[in-house]
Design an enzyme around this catalytic site. Structure first.
Site, PDB file in Angstrom:
ATOM      1  N   ASP A  66     -27.969 -30.820  17.678  1.00 12.80           N
ATOM      2  CA  ASP A  66     -28.958 -31.719  17.347  1.00 12.80           C
ATOM      3  C   ASP A  66     -29.980 -31.218  16.241  1.00 12.80           C
ATOM      4  OD1 ASP A  66     -30.071 -34.182  18.141  1.00 12.80           O
ATOM      5  OD2 ASP A  66     -31.752 -33.381  19.021  1.00 12.80           O
ATOM      6  N   GLU A 119     -25.390 -33.012  14.193  1.00 13.32           N
ATOM      7  CA  GLU A 119     -26.312 -34.218  13.851  1.00 13.32           C
ATOM      8  C   GLU A 119     -27.318 -34.223  12.903  1.00 13.32           C
ATOM      9  OE1 GLU A 119     -29.539 -36.984  15.700  1.00 13.32           O
ATOM     10  OE2 GLU A 119     -29.460 -35.046  15.037  1.00 13.32           O
TER      11      GLU A 119
END
Length: 207
Positions: A66, A119
């Site tokens: 993330d 991401e």
């Protein structure tokens, strides 16, 4: 001191710094319950290597990372004066690539296919593709494709741009339609011209 080190703001709202009882400040670009780690500290590198090995030893196929662009910060911690677009001193710093090279060496040391999926929202496709070099991450979310409206010409442009930017590093592109941060594509494509970063509307896409 009585003031935080700089003017950085949390992406969840409010200052990105919280002061603890001894007077020190810690950084959290998101929740105050999620302190950012100091990747200038070799102990952080060592701990993450142990974490990766712990899970690879147990047979996991890989990791989704993330905010993959956000590990390294400008050591000078400069103010941003309200800027919200890249370049920012806490996003896409060159040093982040050394970290992913360390991680890739670990994943490549295991049998079979172990992958890292990044991401990150980066406006520059060439800088985005740097994360996908052969000794770094295996794949990444293609948010340019996700953000494209339901229009053949614009979709073709995004597809071609994605292929062109990935080709120099030999990485496959991904075709992402939605995730937990944006309106799901059934709703998004149900609205003419909507690229959709709103809450879902159940009237669209319901039989």
């Amino acid at each position: 001191g009585s003031e935080p080190p700089n003017d950085w703001q949390s992406r969840f709202g409010g200052p990105a710094w919280t002061r603890v009882a001894d007077g020190e400040w810690y950084l959290h670009l998101y929740s105050s319950r999620q302190p950012d780690l100091n990747w200038e500290n070799p102990e952080v590198h060592a701990e993450f290597k142990d974490i990766l090995k712990f899970w690879f030893d147990r047979g996991v196929d890989g990791f989704r990372i993330d905010v993959a662009d956000g590990l390294v910060k400008d050591p000078g911690l400069p103010d941003v004066d309200g800027a919200t677009t890249i370049p920012l001193p806490f996003s896409d710093m060159d040093g982040v690539h050394d970290i992913y090279r360390e991680w890739r060496q670990i994943s490549d040391s295991y049998p079979g296919e172990r992958i890292f999926v990044g991401e990150m929202w980066l406006p520059d496709p060439e800088r985005f593709a740097r994360y996908l070099r052969s000794d770094e991450l295996h794949s990444a979310f293609n948010f340019d494709f996700l953000s494209a409206p339901w229009d053949a010409k614009k979709l073709r442009e995004v597809i071609q741009s994605s292929l062109d930017s990935h080709s120099p590093v030999g990485a496959p592109t991904t075709w992402v339609l939605s995730n937990h941060d944006v309106t799901r594509h059934v709703t998004r494509y149900g609205r003419s011209g909507d690229t959709g970063f709103e809450f879902a509307d159940r009237r669209h896409g319901t039989p």
